[in-house]
Design an enzyme around this catalytic site. Structure first.
Site, short mmCIF file in Angstrom:
data_model
loop_
_atom_site.label_atom_id
_atom_site.label_comp_id
_atom_site.label_asym_id
_atom_site.label_seq_id
_atom_site.Cartn_x
_atom_site.Cartn_y
_atom_site.Cartn_z
N HIS A 102 0.99 5.02 -1.78
CA HIS A 102 0.24 5.92 -0.90
C HIS A 102 1.00 6.37 0.34
CE1 HIS A 102 -3.49 5.58 -3.15
NE2 HIS A 102 -3.36 4.27 -3.18
N ARG A 130 -12.72 -1.22 -2.43
CA ARG A 130 -11.57 -0.41 -2.85
C ARG A 130 -10.27 -1.07 -2.40
NH1 ARG A 130 -9.81 2.45 -6.67
NH2 ARG A 130 -8.40 0.70 -6.53
N CYS A 141 -7.19 -2.68 -4.67
CA CYS A 141 -5.78 -2.32 -4.49
C CYS A 141 -4.92 -3.58 -4.42
CB CYS A 141 -5.60 -1.49 -3.23
SG CYS A 141 -6.17 0.22 -3.38
N CYS A 197 0.84 -1.20 0.00
CA CYS A 197 0.00 0.00 0.00
C CYS A 197 0.88 1.25 0.00
CB CYS A 197 -0.90 0.02 1.23
SG CYS A 197 -2.02 -1.39 1.36
#
Length: 274
Positions: free
Chosen positions: A187, A231, A235, A183
């Site tokens: 991000h 969502r 991802c 992640c």
């Protein structure tokens, strides 16, 4: 007052300059946010309102083998049937299930345990597609809207909440798969993007608030309302990781970690997404 040719040229030049600047600003805005024109066209309207209306009916109508309404038996953390502000305080620990649950998993608990609905059937229809609409997505849209304008405030008081937060943080920075992605790869820095898609820094408060206050959301590209679990699962797919198990401790832990990062952000869900 009579304007000179010089004054007229100056005024025209200024108008053209302002027009060009406005056009450039809009172009940049549209480039940064491909849904900007769509949002502007709809104004305050959002197609998610159709899901909210159906979700309200699903919440209030007696259903399942036990013929009971979720509004009468489902506790989202603030008492049975209370939806106002509940979403802004999820995920949280629930004593009756002895688990930390997000909205998706808590709805599953209530629908299976309290209404007697079949879990496998619910999971098979957890994401809507065309005429095959999801009850969970509709309920999520309605319940999230009931926290609109309220700040995100999640607790880390119970040991299981602390454990879930620690797991979520570890998962956020964990890298694996064929591309060694996590992640945090996309991000955890400012100003990153994939094609036209801006990537918020979810490790920072501002980026986390931007994301967490607008899910669940209506996806223009799919014509459906999607929850945050969808969502996160998408991802994982893009990271080439194994499929995320819906309503498992993985998405719940990640959601708690991100919600804590976004604490204080004002809920505006359901949002409108690309």
């Amino acid at each position: 007052m009579k304007l000179t040719k010089t004054a007229i040229r100056t005024a025209v030049g200024l108008a053209l300059g302002l027009g060009a600047a406005a056009t450039l600003a809009y172009a940049q805005s549209a480039k940064d946010d491909p849904v900007a024109e769509y949002r502007a066209m709809f104004g305050d309207d959002n197609p998610a309102e159709l899901w909210q209306s159906r979700g309200k009916d699903l919440w209030e109508q007696p259903r399942g083998p036990k013929n009971v309404a979720l509004a009468a038996v489902c506790d989202l953390g603030l008492g049975k049937g209370v939806v106002k502000g509940a979403y802004a305080q999820l995920p949280r620990y629930f004593k009756d299930s002895d688990k930390v649950e997000d909205l998706d998993s808590r709805l599953l608990t209530c629908m299976v345990r309290d209404q007697g609905l079949d879990r496998d059937t619910l999971l098979a229809h957890r994401f809507g597609d065309g005429d095959n609409k999801s009850d969970i997505e509709a309920l999520a849209a309605y319940i999230a809207d009931q926290s609109r304008g309220m700040p995100i405030k999640v607790a880390l008081t119970h040991p299981k909440e602390k454990q879930a937060y620690a797991l979520g943080k570890a998962l956020f920075y964990y890298r694996a798969g064929t591309h060694d992605f996590g992640c945090s790869t996309c991000h955890s820095q400012e100003g990153k993007r994939i094609r036209l898609q801006q990537l918020p820094d979810l490790a920072a408060a501002d980026g986390a608030k931007e994301a967490m206050t607008t899910w669940p959301a209506y996806r223009v590209s799919q014509g459906e309302v999607r929850t945050l679990e969808w969502r996160l699962g998408d991802c994982f797919r893009q990271q080439r990781l194994p499929e995320m198990i819906y309503a498992s401790e993985v998405p719940i832990a990640l959601t708690l970690f991100l919600a804590k990062n976004a604490e204080g952000g004002v809920m505006a869900a359901p949002g409108l997404k690309r």
